[in-house]
Design an enzyme around this catalytic site. Structure first.
Site, mmCIF file in Angstrom:
data_model
loop_
_atom_site.group_PDB
_atom_site.id
_atom_site.type_symbol
_atom_site.label_atom_id
_atom_site.label_comp_id
_atom_site.label_asym_id
_atom_site.label_seq_id
_atom_site.Cartn_x
_atom_site.Cartn_y
_atom_site.Cartn_z
ATOM 1 N N ARG A 1 0.609 -6.097 -6.799
ATOM 2 C CA ARG A 1 0.025 -5.467 -8.262
ATOM 3 C C ARG A 1 0.803 -5.960 -9.480
ATOM 4 O O ARG A 1 0.331 -5.890 -10.538
ATOM 5 C CB ARG A 1 -0.230 -4.012 -8.161
ATOM 6 C CG ARG A 1 1.042 -3.223 -7.813
ATOM 7 C CD ARG A 1 0.623 -1.829 -7.569
ATOM 8 N NE ARG A 1 0.500 -0.865 -8.872
ATOM 9 C CZ ARG A 1 0.520 0.433 -8.821
ATOM 10 N NH1 ARG A 1 0.132 0.974 -7.641
ATOM 11 N NH2 ARG A 1 0.563 0.951 -9.891
ATOM 12 N N ASP A 54 -3.538 0.808 -6.259
ATOM 13 C CA ASP A 54 -3.002 0.538 -4.739
ATOM 14 C C ASP A 54 -4.116 -0.073 -3.899
ATOM 15 O O ASP A 54 -3.884 -0.927 -2.945
ATOM 16 C CB ASP A 54 -2.181 1.482 -4.327
ATOM 17 C CG ASP A 54 -0.824 1.463 -4.715
ATOM 18 O OD1 ASP A 54 -0.228 0.577 -4.793
ATOM 19 O OD2 ASP A 54 -0.464 2.895 -5.355
ATOM 20 N N HIS A 97 3.853 -0.957 -13.901
ATOM 21 C CA HIS A 97 4.282 0.395 -14.408
ATOM 22 C C HIS A 97 4.568 0.105 -15.947
ATOM 23 O O HIS A 97 4.618 1.257 -16.685
ATOM 24 C CB HIS A 97 5.474 1.298 -13.573
ATOM 25 C CG HIS A 97 4.576 1.682 -12.375
ATOM 26 N ND1 HIS A 97 4.703 0.643 -11.250
ATOM 27 C CD2 HIS A 97 3.890 2.706 -12.130
ATOM 28 C CE1 HIS A 97 3.990 1.480 -10.230
ATOM 29 N NE2 HIS A 97 3.491 2.420 -10.843
ATOM 30 N N GLU A 155 -6.015 5.274 -1.523
ATOM 31 C CA GLU A 155 -5.267 4.131 -2.016
ATOM 32 C C GLU A 155 -4.793 3.309 -0.778
ATOM 33 O O GLU A 155 -4.415 2.023 -1.116
ATOM 34 C CB GLU A 155 -4.273 4.539 -3.120
ATOM 35 C CG GLU A 155 -3.374 5.335 -2.686
ATOM 36 C CD GLU A 155 -2.081 5.816 -3.941
ATOM 37 O OE1 GLU A 155 -2.391 5.056 -4.800
ATOM 38 O OE2 GLU A 155 -1.355 6.675 -3.525
ATOM 39 N N ARG A 167 1.794 11.703 -12.862
ATOM 40 C CA ARG A 167 2.861 10.906 -12.037
ATOM 41 C C ARG A 167 4.157 11.440 -12.103
ATOM 42 O O ARG A 167 5.108 11.331 -12.840
ATOM 43 C CB ARG A 167 2.998 9.510 -12.443
ATOM 44 C CG ARG A 167 1.561 8.645 -12.241
ATOM 45 C CD ARG A 167 1.676 7.008 -12.728
ATOM 46 N NE ARG A 167 0.748 6.191 -12.027
ATOM 47 C CZ ARG A 167 -0.327 5.755 -12.697
ATOM 48 N NH1 ARG A 167 -0.244 6.247 -14.057
ATOM 49 N NH2 ARG A 167 -1.069 5.023 -12.167
ATOM 50 N N ARG A 214 0.749 14.856 -8.857
ATOM 51 C CA ARG A 214 0.869 14.025 -7.565
ATOM 52 C C ARG A 214 2.245 14.052 -7.277
ATOM 53 O O ARG A 214 3.228 13.996 -8.080
ATOM 54 C CB ARG A 214 0.297 12.609 -8.138
ATOM 55 C CG ARG A 214 0.134 11.705 -7.036
ATOM 56 C CD ARG A 214 1.298 10.850 -6.602
ATOM 57 N NE ARG A 214 1.511 9.803 -7.878
ATOM 58 C CZ ARG A 214 1.294 8.596 -8.318
ATOM 59 N NH1 ARG A 214 0.188 8.035 -7.545
ATOM 60 N NH2 ARG A 214 1.831 7.966 -9.190
ATOM 61 N N CYS A 242 -8.213 7.672 -10.218
ATOM 62 C CA CYS A 242 -7.071 7.861 -11.276
ATOM 63 C C CYS A 242 -6.369 6.359 -11.363
ATOM 64 O O CYS A 242 -5.462 6.185 -12.089
ATOM 65 C CB CYS A 242 -6.043 8.803 -11.027
ATOM 66 S SG CYS A 242 -5.235 8.444 -9.280
HETATM 67 C C1 PEP Z 1 -3.192 3.820 -7.886
HETATM 68 O O1 PEP Z 1 -2.538 3.288 -7.027
HETATM 69 O O2 PEP Z 1 -4.256 3.375 -8.356
HETATM 70 C C2 PEP Z 1 -2.576 5.115 -8.933
HETATM 71 C C3 PEP Z 1 -3.211 5.826 -9.667
HETATM 72 O O3 PEP Z 1 -1.227 5.309 -8.322
HETATM 73 P P1 PEP Z 1 0.070 4.396 -9.016
HETATM 74 O O4 PEP Z 1 -0.388 3.561 -9.829
HETATM 75 O O5 PEP Z 1 1.079 5.521 -9.629
HETATM 76 O O6 PEP Z 1 0.540 3.680 -7.723
HETATM 77 MG MG MG Z 2 -0.878 4.153 -6.080
#
Ligand code: PEP
Ligand code: MG
Length: 584
Positions: free
Chosen positions: A469, A459, A192, A435, A299, A335, A506
């Site tokens: 991740r 994800d 993030h 995901e 988000r 989302r 996304c």
């Molecule tokens: C993802 O998992 O690719 C996604 C877009 O959601 P986040 O990165 O917020 O988990």
């Molecule tokens: Mg995600």
């Protein structure tokens, strides 16, 4: 000069002085008994500590008014009120007098009790306030224990921030004008911090493992966010070259931006949609500059991750309305919250201590378990829907039951709005994020209950390849062109098209220029990414042909190894886009 190699997380070339941020974890709080006559002295220490803490907050508040948003200034106002609250102070004073224990222990113990009660409250406002109580009490404890802390919200000079790890809340509240670049030991391209760095257009190199050991505050750094390289204390002769590179980069960016109004269409006329991902409402004002045709992912959980900020229905309604108004009828995909996993606040773990947070109580699981919190969000979105073109999307769906339940909660939220006479748009599209591998495998079933899909590759890759991740040690395994990942993506896109719905993406892969041709070839309809990546991806799309991209995708799908596939994509890109590198 030293050169460090990390993970390219947010492009751009920047030169500046390092600032090594060491977050002070809290020391053990001393606990000892005092004699009755000493109590007065402890009360005095407490009073002084509260007074000094209030002075600090006042200073922060003054700066916030000048340098930050009004929301952030309001947080400090609330903190001052808490510190000054006679009930709060009396509770601590009484305990010192009755238990005859030292002031820091009593502050710690009292606040722990208060927070526990607040966390158990059914009122979400109360639960959120617990984080603030924790924050102000830490300021008092700092004073009692003579600890000096650095706040990233208040910085005296421009810096390149060097840290071991940063929380989303720290990145959100840091002074973004002053932080010119980010260098971190931890993190990956989809962590993030990376997502926020791209959102704020701050060049970043993450996952360096040794950055905080190898770099000291005041080292001169050159960071190349596209290449993932950090140069420490470059020689004078090299510096001129780097300065030239920053100028070149800005020039190139200017050229890219000029494609803003051109369609994302291949040379043989295949049109796709390029949308932006956003984390905070203010970003919506900027995305059109980069040519975003809509918001493919908002988000929304970042509204909750900002420490001290409340996210009541009204606050959420304001935030969503603001985004919808800024986008003037272009689609905005909100989302629902994806709290949990790695999205927690350091001092206030909403999802408690879980052994495997990434496999735990996060995203739709968190929302479905708390229907009132979930419906508050859904009502806020519904009410905002009259200001534009909103789409709702559910994260981390793993099976049909979750989707059905989420849709039921949405219908209930609509009934609640109707009962209150609150207007909302008639036909709001409801999408499913793909995901979790199980969702991709049953995409044909989920498609029956979805108006669109959005593939969350961050994800999807994490769960299909079993790669955390955010863990830089295993990030080499997060291979987007792994045959398993490509098959899951293909299966999802085909299921969407069979059901006559659109397939969007996304995850960060959608914003990777090197993946654009592959995704086109797999049949993706919509790409959503950090706004600043749009011109780079558009450039590839406009110079490719669908025909060639399909050939490439076909070859990759027949591929047997992730490494070989990555090599193939690299070769293809080099042959078709020889001048693609954006680095130094
Ligand atoms: C993802 O998992 O690719 C996604 C877009 O959601 P986040 O990165 O917020 O988990
Ligand atoms: Mg995600």
């Amino acid at each position: 000069m030293k050169t460090l190699f990390g993970i390219p997380a947010s492009q751009g070339i920047v030169i500046g002085k390092a600032f090594v941020y060491v977050e002070n974890d809290f020391p053990e709080i001393p606990r000892y008994s005092i004699k009755k006559p000493q109590a007065e002295q402890e009360l005095k220490r407490l009073e002084n500590a509260i007074r000094d803490a209030m002075d600090d907050v006042r200073q922060l508040q003054e700066r916030a008014v000048q340098e930050m948003s009004r929301d952030q200034a309001a947080i400090f106002e609330a903190h001052l009120m808490m510190l000054d609250d006679p009930d709060f102070q009396d509770q601590i004073k009484n305990r010192i007098e009755t238990t005859l224990q030292n002031a820091e222990w009593v502050v710690f113990d009292t606040v722990r009790d208060i927070m526990k009660k607040m966390m158990e409250s059914p009122d979400p406002l109360f639960r959120e306030r617990a984080a603030d109580i924790n924050d102000v009490s830490k300021r008092v404890l700092d004073k009692l224990l003579s600890i000096k802390r650095v706040s990233l919200a208040v910085l005296e000079r421009d810096i390149i921030l060097v840290a071991h790890d940063l929380l989303p809340s720290e990145v959100l509240t840091m002074n973004k004008e002053r932080v010119k670049g980010i260098v971190m030991d931890m993190g990956s391209n989809t962590s993030h911090t990376a997502i926020l760095a791209r959102a704020f257009n701050i060049p970043a190199v993450l996952g360096l493992s040794v950055a905080t050991q190898e770099i000291s505050s005041d080292n001169l750094l050159v960071i190349d966010g596209a290449a993932g390289t950090v140069y420490v204390d470059p020689e004078k002769k090299d510096l001129a070259r780097y300065e030239q590179a920053t100028v070149q980069y800005r020039k190139k960016l200017g050229e890219f931006l000029s494609t803003r109004d051109l369609p994302a269409e291949t040379r043989d006329g295949y049109r796709v949609v390029l949308n932006a991902n956003i984390e905070i409402p203010e970003e919506a004002d900027e995305v059109s500059k980069f040519g975003a045709e809509g918001i493919g992912l908002y988000r929304s959980e970042f509204l909750f991750l900002n420490p001290g900020q409340t996210a009541e229905e009204e606050d959420q309604f304001q935030a969503y309305s603001r985004v919808l108004k800024a986008m003037r009828n272009k689609p905005v995909t909100i989302r629902t919250v994806d709290i949990g996993g790695d999205k927690i606040i350091r001092d206030f773990k909403v999802t408690a201590d879980e052994k495997n947070p990434l496999l735990g109580w996060r995203a739709i699981r968190f929302s479905l378990a708390q229907p009132e919190l979930f419906k508050t969000q859904l009502r806020a979105i519904l009410r905002a829907s009259v200001y534009g073109n909103v789409r709702i999307m559910f994260p981390l769906i793993s099976g049909i039951e979750e989707l059905e339940q989420a849709r039921t909660r949405l219908e209930e939220a609509k009934d609640e709005c109707r009962a209150k006479g609150q207007a909302f748009a008639d036909a709001i599209k409801v999408g499913t994020m793909i995901e979790v591998p199980s969702a991709a495998m049953i995409a044909d079933i989920l498609a029956r209950y979805s108006d669109f899909f959005s593939i969350g590759t961050n994800d999807l890759i994490q769960y299909s390849l079993a790669v955390d991740r955010g863990n830089e040690r295993v990030s080499y395994l997060a291979q987007p062109f792994h045959p398993a990942v490509l098959r899951l993506i293909k299966k999802t896109i085909d299921a969407a098209h069979d059901a006559d719905i659109k397939a969007a993406m996304c995850g960060e892969l959608a914003g990777d220029p090197a993946a654009a041709a592959v995704l086109l070839g797999l049949g993706l309809d919509e790409f959503s990414m950090a706004a600043s990546s749009i011109p780079h991806v558009k450039r590839i799309i406009r110079r490719a042909t669908l025909h060639n991209c399909r050939d490439l995708a076909g070859e990759l799908l027949r591929g047997t190894s992730a490494t070989a596939n990555a090599g193939l994509v690299k070769k293809w890109m080099a042959a078709n886009f020889p001048e693609q590198t954006d680095g130094i």
